[in-house]
Each structure stands twice: as C-alpha cells, then as structure tokens.
Design an enzyme around this catalytic site. Structure first.
Site, short mmCIF file in Angstrom:
data_model
loop_
_atom_site.label_atom_id
_atom_site.label_comp_id
_atom_site.label_asym_id
_atom_site.label_seq_id
_atom_site.Cartn_x
_atom_site.Cartn_y
_atom_site.Cartn_z
N ARG A 85 0.83 -1.22 0.00
CA ARG A 85 0.00 0.00 0.00
C ARG A 85 0.85 1.26 0.00
NH1 ARG A 85 -4.50 -1.88 4.43
NH2 ARG A 85 -5.45 -3.53 3.20
N ARG A 103 -3.50 6.14 0.21
CA ARG A 103 -4.08 7.24 0.95
C ARG A 103 -3.11 8.02 1.82
NH1 ARG A 103 -8.77 3.79 3.59
NH2 ARG A 103 -7.04 2.29 3.52
N ARG A 153 -7.08 11.17 -7.08
CA ARG A 153 -8.23 10.27 -6.93
C ARG A 153 -9.52 11.01 -6.59
NH1 ARG A 153 -8.88 5.49 -4.54
NH2 ARG A 153 -11.05 6.09 -4.79
N ASP A 193 -6.66 -3.51 -7.25
CA ASP A 193 -7.32 -4.10 -6.08
C ASP A 193 -7.54 -5.57 -6.36
OD1 ASP A 193 -9.95 -4.87 -4.43
OD2 ASP A 193 -8.97 -3.16 -3.45
N TYR A 222 -14.59 -12.94 0.39
CA TYR A 222 -15.39 -11.78 -0.03
C TYR A 222 -16.65 -12.22 -0.75
CZ TYR A 222 -11.87 -8.26 1.15
OH TYR A 222 -11.01 -7.42 1.82
#
Length: 355
Positions: free
Chosen positions: A38, A42, A51, A87, A162
């Site tokens: 990552r 962010r 973004r 992702d 998921y």
C-alpha cells in the site's frame, strides 16, 4: 516472456540485476531492498488529489491514472520496487461479478456466492477483460526503467471469503460454514478462483511484471489443518500456473504466524511475514530455500524517528542470517501515516545495510 529476461531469453533486462530481484533470488545485494505494501495510496497527498471524485474500481481501469499513482511512491520515497496500483477484486469485477468498493467498508458483493448454481457466475478471465491492465503496464515499464514492477492478485481463499460473505467479515462465518459443510463445493469454488487468479497474474507477467505477489489477506483466520486441507491445493495451483515464466513469486497473509510452514510449501520463492513473528523465527518455520519479506509493524511509523530506526534495526538484526531479505512492513501502510516517515525509513535501511 519472463519480465526478467530479454525477448531472446538470453540477455537480462534492466530490472534483472536490481537489488529487489537479487534478494528474491537469494543472491548478494548492494543493500537490503525496500518497498511497502500500500505504498501507493491514501498516505500520499498527491494520491488523494488525483483520486478526488473517482471511485476505486474506476481508478483501477484508467491506465494513465494507474501509472501516475503507481509511480508516486517511487518518486517520493526512492523504494526499490513499484507495485501495480489495483485491487484484488478487479478480476472478479472484470468477469461480471456485481461488486463495488465502498469507502470505509471495502469490497461489497451484491449477490454472494453460496450455492453450486452460483459457480456458473465465475467464468474464465481473458486478457481482453482486463485490457486496461496491459495498457497500464506498457506505460509503467517504460517509465520505471531499471525499477522492478510487482504485479499482484488475491489468493483463492481471500477472494472466496469476499464472495461468500458478501463483503469484509470479522469471523468469516459464512465462509467457514461452506468450507466445513460442503467441502466439495468449497473445493470447486477455490479451484475456479485459482484459475481466475492465475489468468490475472499471467496477464500482468506477460505485460511486464518483474515479480508477482499473491495476497491471502484473510487466511490467518484458519487453523493449520484446515489450511492444508481446504486452501493449500488452490494456492499451489496458482503458483504452479505461473512457475514457467521465471519471475519471483511472493506469498503473503496477515496473522499467518501459525501457517508459515504450509504457506512456504505453496510454491512461492518469497514468503511475506507480518510483524507478529520475528524474521529469524519465521525462517525456521518456513524452512530453507525461501527469501523472506517484512516485517516492521506499520504502527511503528507513528512513533518518533529514533524509535522507528530502533525498531527497523530489530528487523534487520533478525534478518541478518537469512538467505534473502526484502524489507517491508508487516501489513499495508496505514492511511494516516506521515509520508516523510516512509522516506526516512527507506533511506535508513539503505544506509544501514550498504555493502
């Protein structure tokens, strides 16, 4: 074609002699290579800016945006490898699964997969389904030059979790109910997901990935016996499917200290370790013949620079006897991490380990 060899298969590409790929191959390195899970995300203000107003899945399908985001931490931190911005649910979206990534929640599946009839919704993935990935890799490899680009995918268990839960889960109750209650359906589901995952990794390798990482983010929820019986065969299938390309294969999961032995048997060349197990102990559990990746606690980066250096030193000391070591965090960069702390950490590791 291997991303580590020229088209003729004889002369190495610019990335072949990089510190990162040398460490993956357990060869001598000029310094311990560093990258962060990552690292593109962010924690970077430049990421948040580009973004703004663009959904996560939409971002993953825009090659020029993917290129910019992937390059941001390379330019800012001086890491030894880039990781492709995407992702793990992208291939599921590409084959028509109705899902979205909800801010603050994660991937949410509209219609969970829990019956044999649901398996029909998991069709094969083709390169045409993810043509934007191939395009982005072309842009990135030209920009990166001698810096390796890591491709990645979600492992069958984590994707299944998921799909069966319908989204993130703390206890994985629906997943385990299916795994224990209908083991044949579970095996068929993971086998199908192994094919989809392998196809997605092949697209990335053929487009220019120098290495690939298989993320089994949630597999730490399982006991070792359940992992061996119900998960390991599918992970083995993925790694075997891409073995012929000659690119290093990395395997990583969270909370997998008790699973490091069987995870080491899945076929990866490098095993990622979270922060809960020291690297020297992790090496004992994984066994010989593997490089290790990790494993600074991501929360350490919120401490003082002196404390960060001290904890990094502990990681490097524990890795001193390893055949190959790639410095990383024990999980992804936390969103509110100070980017300068990452830059300082890269410089510190490079300086401390310069040969």
């Amino acid at each position: 074609m291997s991303a580590n060899l020229s088209p003729a298969g004889k002369q190495p590409t610019a990335t072949y002699d990089s510190a990162f790929l040398r460490a993956c191959r357990r060869e001598p390195v000029p310094h311990t290579p560093v990258w962060f899970m990552r690292q593109a995300g962010r924690s970077l203000p430049e990421y948040r800016k580009v973004r703004e107003g663009i959904g996560m899945l939409d971002s993953c399908m825009r090659p020029e945006l993917v290129t910019e985001i992937t390059l941001q931490p390379v330019h800012r931190h001086g890491v030894d490898a880039a990781i492709y911005f995407s992702d793990i649910v992208v291939p599921l979206k590409a084959i028509g699964i109705d899902l979205d990534i909800k801010p603050g929640i994660g991937p949410v599946v509209e219609r969970p997969i829990r019956t044999r009839a649901d398996l029909a919704r998991l069709r094969d993935l083709t390169p045409e389904d993810v043509s934007y990935v191939t395009e982005a890799y072309g842009l990135l490899t030209r920009e990166l030059g001698a810096t390796p680009l890591i491709g990645f995918a979600g492992a069958p268990f984590t994707l299944a979790s998921y799909l069966v839960e319908g989204g993130p889960s703390r206890n994985h109750e629906h997943t385990k109910a299916l795994m224990y209650g209908d083991p044949q359906l579970w095996a068929d589901l993971l086998d199908r997901l192994a094919d989809i995952t392998a196809a997605f990794l092949k697209v990335q390798i053929e487009a220019g990935a120098s290495a690939v990482q298989l993320f089994d983010s949630w597999v730490g929820a399982l006991a070792p016996a359940d992992y061996r019986r119900s998960v390991l065969p599918a992970s083995v299938k993925v790694f075997e499917a891409v073995a012929g390309y000659g690119v290093p294969r990395i395997h990583f999961g969270v909370g997998t200290g008790e699973l490091l032995g069987p995870m080491g048997e899945a076929g990866a060349d490098v095993v990622g370790v979270d922060w809960r197990v020291p690297l020297d102990e992790a090496a004992r559990r994984v066994g010989p013949g593997k490089a290790l990746q990790g494993n600074l606690d991501p929360a350490v980066l919120f401490a003082t620079p002196e404390a960060v250096r001290a904890k990094a030193r502990e990681v490097l000391d524990a890795a001193a006897g390893l055949e190959g070591h790639i410095f990383n965090l024990g999980h992804g960069v936390l969103p509110s991490t100070d980017p300068d702390a990452l830059t300082r950490l890269v410089d510190h590791v490079h300086t401390e380990t310069a040969r």
